[in-house]
Design an enzyme around this catalytic site. Structure first.
Site, PDB file in Angstrom:
ATOM      1  N   GLU A   1       0.831  -1.216   0.000  1.00  0.00           N
ATOM      2  CA  GLU A   1       0.000   0.000   0.000  1.00  0.00           C
ATOM      3  C   GLU A   1       0.860   1.258   0.000  1.00  0.00           C
ATOM      4  O   GLU A   1       0.446   2.318   0.476  1.00  0.00           O
ATOM      5  CB  GLU A   1      -0.975   0.026   1.189  1.00  0.00           C
ATOM      6  CG  GLU A   1      -1.888  -1.166   1.282  1.00  0.00           C
ATOM      7  CD  GLU A   1      -2.673  -1.436   0.015  1.00  0.00           C
ATOM      8  OE1 GLU A   1      -2.876  -0.497  -0.778  1.00  0.00           O
ATOM      9  OE2 GLU A   1      -3.071  -2.584  -0.193  1.00  0.00           O
ATOM     10  N   GLY A   2       2.058   1.140  -0.543  1.00  0.00           N
ATOM     11  CA  GLY A   2       2.979   2.267  -0.610  1.00  0.00           C
ATOM     12  C   GLY A   2       4.017   2.183   0.482  1.00  0.00           C
ATOM     13  O   GLY A   2       3.687   2.150   1.674  1.00  0.00           O
TER      14      GLY A   2
END
Length: 596
Positions: A439-440
């Site tokens: 998610e980054g």
């Protein structure tokens, strides 16, 4: 092997004190929400986490998900546990009542994610992504898509995923190559997606994929990406499950941790093209995906809190039973359990204080989410949305970075036994390691923080929060022992956050490379100071409540002691981080790439 027990008292304390439960109960749609309801929901969820999910965590890690001929089997017991999870309605806790959900606020739903992650993070990833699909469709899907997919997603009969990454396109989504060709009222999707969590499994009868792809006439880069719903099985007109779509699981990854959660390589369109349905408008897919991604980033932040709590409980259980050495200063007599040794207690207090600060920040964000969604005044909604936007990368980045540190401390407390898989401490460290990546990565969160959330708006939201932190200074000064001595540390930390924020505002546009070089230290600074602010608030609340009739003085005294430890041992790190931000960019960039 320890048994997980949900920290219900601290969770309720944080929901009331930081999410602001009293104010949320006055919001539209929250009239039936009360402290009693929160306690009842948390208690039942805690029983499920302890009794059903936790016993499957270690066995699921050892067995792992299994791939065979394109099909994936979840570890033993997962399918039955998921059936119980869905039947109990946990999948639709915060979903709209229009589609069978319970419509409860996120200040209740997000703490439950903490529980599920503490008990069994590999399992929890599946419902977390499903709620993310619900979120994206609710905001951007047509009525037809909502009617077709939402009831089954909310009930948990179907699960969901998001498909972003491709072999040539990791975090750089501008390089996405998957194609979508229009065909009547649908599209034919072709391409390969990798790292798709729970992209194939046997726990539910259908899987609803949100897929990023390009239309034939789409512009290059991120502006040419569209989002499509692509179900594993097509849906008949009557809502029943239809024929298998042209999606194939080519393989699953062999990973450091979260072995019970299959991470899939999915091939779309090997036999003519998978049928998909456009979500919203063409070429706005990345914008839409961020609705799901930001929801997931808060969820991953709660993974950090959950894993940290579980690692702490596991280490605490070991420290209470492991006998080794005599008490400091004693040359004779019985040997003692290691919790009597000061350095072990220092490590336990570090784990405990950091976890409570992380929980407070996550629940604060949940309260901001509820106000941003539900408040009747549009201007007030916008202010809370700005605060939520500011906090989201910090919750994701800071809480997950600390989770790795805390799980590592858990191994350290076990000593050599922590390096042995059978004790279970190593699994928490292995599982925690992914949370800083997906998610980054932390770097992506930090660049988002200094860019969209600080630089682009000249620090307005960040400096507004700093002003709120300063308002606590007078209360600390008046609090007396044991809080007054920490006032100087708190003031210095807030000063450091303000100085670093103003430095970034001044340098973000003129020297973007320099700003990016210190983005991660700034994110850690922000989390550390925000954690100190919330722990100071916790101490003041605990001090005020401890003498009230019927107060749980043991809990409140422990809360006060833990807060003081954070302020005295952990918050001083803010000074060093602030100096790193304001002085450290040049040395980070001193070597050219070919000099390494």
């Amino acid at each position: 092997m320890s048994t997980y027990a949900a920290p219900l008292k601290d969770m309720q304390f944080a929901i009331a004190g930081f999410a602001g439960l009293e104010g949320i109960t006055a919001l539209p749609g929250c009239g039936e929400v009360s402290a009693e309801l929160v306690e009842a929901v948390l208690t039942e969820a805690g029983k499920f986490a302890q009794g059903v999910l936790d016993p499957l965590n270690h066995s699921g890690d050892r067995q792992g998900a299994q791939w065979r001929d394109g099909g994936v089997s979840a570890p033993a017991g997962f399918k039955e546990a998921y059936a119980q999870f869905a039947a109990a309605g946990w999948n639709g806790l915060a979903a709209s009542t229009d589609y069978g959900g319970q419509g409860l606020p996120h200040c209740i739903a997000l703490p439950l994610q903490e529980m599920w992650n503490s008990a069994n993070m590999a399992f929890c990833l599946c419902p977390m992504l499903t709620t993310g699909v619900q979120e994206a469709l609710t905001h951007h899907g047509s009525q037809s898509l909502l009617d077709t997919f939402m009831p089954k997603l909310v009930s948990g009969e179907w699960t969901g995923t998001m498909n972003l990454t491709e072999p040539q396109a990791g975090s750089d989504l501008s390089a996405v190559r998957s194609r979508a060709v229009p065909e009547g009222n649908h599209y034919r999707i072709q391409g390969t997606k990798i790292f798709i969590t729970w992209g194939e499994h046997d726990m539910a009868e259908n899987i609803v994929h949100l897929v990023l792809a390009r239309l034939p006439d789409a512009p290059e880069g991120v502006k040419g990406i569209s989002m499509f719903v692509v179900p594993k099985f097509l849906v008949n007109a009557d809502g029943s499950r239809g024929a298998r779509n042209d999606i194939r699981c080519v393989s699953i990854e062999h990973k450091l941790g979260i072995h019970g959660s299959p991470t899939c390589v999915l091939a779309y369109g090997d036999n003519g093209g998978a049928i998909g349905y456009l979500v919203g408008e063409a070429n706005r897919g990345l914008e839409y995906m961020f609705t799901m991604m930001n929801h997931a980033r808060l969820g991953v932040g709660m993974e950090g809190v959950g894993i940290a709590e579980r690692a702490y409980q596991h280490a605490l259980g070991y420290a209470r039973t492991r006998v080794q050495g005599r008490a400091i200063g004693q040359r004779s007599g019985d040997r003692v359990t290691i919790i009597h040794h000061p350095d072990v207690r220092r490590m336990l207090m570090t784990m405990r204080a950091q976890t409570e600060a992380m929980r407070a920040l996550g629940y604060l964000a949940a309260g901001e989410l509820d106000r941003a969604r539900r408040h009747p005044d549009a201007d007030i909604r916008a202010r809370h949305q700005a605060r939520l936007d500011l906090l989201t990368p910090v919750v994701k980045g800071w809480c997950t970075e600390l989770a790795v540190e805390i799980a590592s401390l858990g191994v350290q407390i076990h000593g050599g036994m922590g390096f042995v898989e059978e004790t279970g401490a190593a699994q928490y460290l292995r599982d925690a390691r992914i949370t800083t990546i997906y998610e980054g990565t932390t770097g992506i969160q930090a660049n988002d923080l200094i860019g969209r959330k600080v630089g682009a708006e000249k620090g307005a939201a960040a400096l507004g929060l700093v002003a709120e932190m300063r308002a606590l200074d007078a209360a600390l000064a008046a609090a007396g022992t044991p809080l007054a001595p920490a006032r100087a540390v708190f003031t210095e930390a807030v000063d450091g956050l303000e100085a670093a924020t103003r430095w970034l505002v001044d340098h973000y546009r003129a020297q973007p490379e320099a700003a990016a070089a210190v983005a991660v230290p700034y994110l850690k600074l922000f989390g550390t100071v925000a954690g100190g602010w919330l722990m100071a608030r916790a101490a003041l609340i605990a001090r005020e409540r401890r003498d009230a009739p019927g107060a749980d003085r043991a809990f409140l005294d422990a809360k006060l002691a833990t807060a003081c430890f954070y302020l005295e041992h952990l918050l001083p790190q803010a000074g060093a981080l602030s100096r790193t931000v304001t002085l450290g960019a040049a040395s980070t960039l001193a070597l050219e790439p070919d000099a390494f």
